[in-house]
Design an enzyme around this catalytic site. Structure first.
Site, PDB file in Angstrom:
ATOM      1  CD  GLU A   1      30.011   5.975   4.247  1.00  0.00           C
ATOM      2  OE1 GLU A   1      30.659   6.401   3.270  1.00  0.00           O
ATOM      3  OE2 GLU A   1      29.357   4.917   4.212  1.00  0.00           O
TER       4      GLU A   1
ATOM      5  CD  GLU B   1      29.593   0.993   3.719  1.00  0.00           C
ATOM      6  OE1 GLU B   1      28.592   1.614   4.132  1.00  0.00           O
ATOM      7  OE2 GLU B   1      30.645   0.907   4.373  1.00  0.00           O
TER       8      GLU B   1
ATOM      9  N   GLY C   1      26.017   3.166   3.061  1.00  0.00           N
ATOM     10  CA  GLY C   1      25.558   1.804   3.326  1.00  0.00           C
ATOM     11  C   GLY C   1      24.880   1.153   2.120  1.00  0.00           C
TER      12      GLY C   1
ATOM     13  CB  ALA D   1      23.690   4.113   7.749  1.00  0.00           C
TER      14      ALA D   1
END
Ligand code: HXC
Length: 263
Positions: free
Chosen positions: A137, A117, A114, A69
């Site tokens: 993260e 993910e 992300g 992200a």
């Protein structure tokens, strides 16, 4: 053939295969809110299209699939905005995970946070030799928010998922393959060709049957065995209503190649 360009992604369609490229090379294809919204729109469109049977998702450049992200967007985000980002990704990635088409992540480099993910919301992950996977993260003071705590544990087991999330260790393609995160490792230069060959093999089977099998696997993984088996029996029965079932079985008995068309 119905491809398009958005601010942060490209889609090209050829021979019923859509290649979706996340295209923010300056930030190693990090996912900001605009990219998430574009992905959501792109996945909605693909799910409706009968002329696309396999989707290959990749990142632009040779270094990174998706580096996570967008940290520059998250740094000043409020708790409500953080939650909103998580929910936006939840919706977009669920569309990716449940679309009737088969989805292959062509992981061409970093798949961090992300990025790991979104690859896990695909049906299959093919990793280039230079791919690196991690959930970094907790080192940023947050936790995986685009499905990592849920999909990683389902894919590689609870123990390995916790280790990866708690240590933030980056693993290479071979290790990802060893633990079942990557389905296959191939040289970077052959990555897209390999995925297209895999797509061609998948498209020679019954596409509608595959979409039913996908639904049975996805839904079954999230339910108890008996309900999963009942769903399987229901979908198995549904497959008996198709032209492909008639053609597939008749072709076998007539000792010829089946010509499967349903989708
Ligand atoms: C924003 C990013 C970025 C990211 C890289 N960049 N990753 N920008 N968000 N996730 C930017 C860098 O700031 C830099 O911009 C440019 O891309 C090139 O990156 P470098 O760091 O210079 O490259 P390199 O030294 O080769 O290192 C590559 C890297 C590193 C190992 C991938 O960039 C990195 O560690 N990135 C962050 C990975 C990460 O922590 N991801 C998880 C994010 S959290 P400039 O302008 O300087 O050129 C997450 C949470 C999901 O994903 C859930 C949220 C709700």
């Amino acid at each position: 053939q119905g491809g398009f360009t958005m601010n942060n992604l490209l889609m090209e369609v050829e021979n019923e295969i859509a290649v979706v490229t996340i295209n923010r090379p300056k930030s190693l294809n990090a996912l900001n809110s605009e990219t998430l919204a574009e992905l959501d729109q792109c996945f909605s469109e693909i799910s409706r299209r009968k002329d696309i049977r396999v989707v290959i998702l990749t990142g632009s450049g040779e270094k990174s699939f998706v580096a996570g992200a967008d940290i520059s967007e998250m740094v000043n985000a409020s708790p409500a905005e953080g939650r909103q980002m998580g929910l936006l990704a939840k919706e977009a990635f669920l569309k990716l995970e449940t679309m009737p088409q088969v989805t292959i992540a062509a992981v061409n480099g970093y798949a961090l946070g992300g990025g790991c993910e979104i690859s896990m919301a695909c049906d299959i992950r093919v990793a280039a030799e230079n791919a690196r996977f991690a959930q970094p993260e907790t080192g940023l003071g947050i936790l995986p928010g685009f499905g990592g705590t849920q999909r990683l544990s389902r894919l590689v087991g609870k123990g390995r998922a916790k280790e990866l999330i708690f240590t933030c260790d980056q693993i290479d393609a071979e290790e990802a393959y060893r633990i079942g995160l990557a389905n296959k490792v191939v040289p970077q230069t052959e990555l897209i060709d390999y995925c297209k060959k895999m797509a061609a093999k998948i498209m020679s089977k019954g596409s509608y049957a595959i979409s039913l099998a996908k639904e049975a696997i996805n839904t079954g993984m999230d339910t108890d065995l008996s309900s999963g088996l009942t769903l399987e029996a229901d979908l198995f029965g549904l497959a008996f209503s198709t032209e492909d079932k008639k053609e597939g079985m008749t072709a076998f008995l007539e000792k010829r190649k089946a010509d499967l068309k349903d989708f």
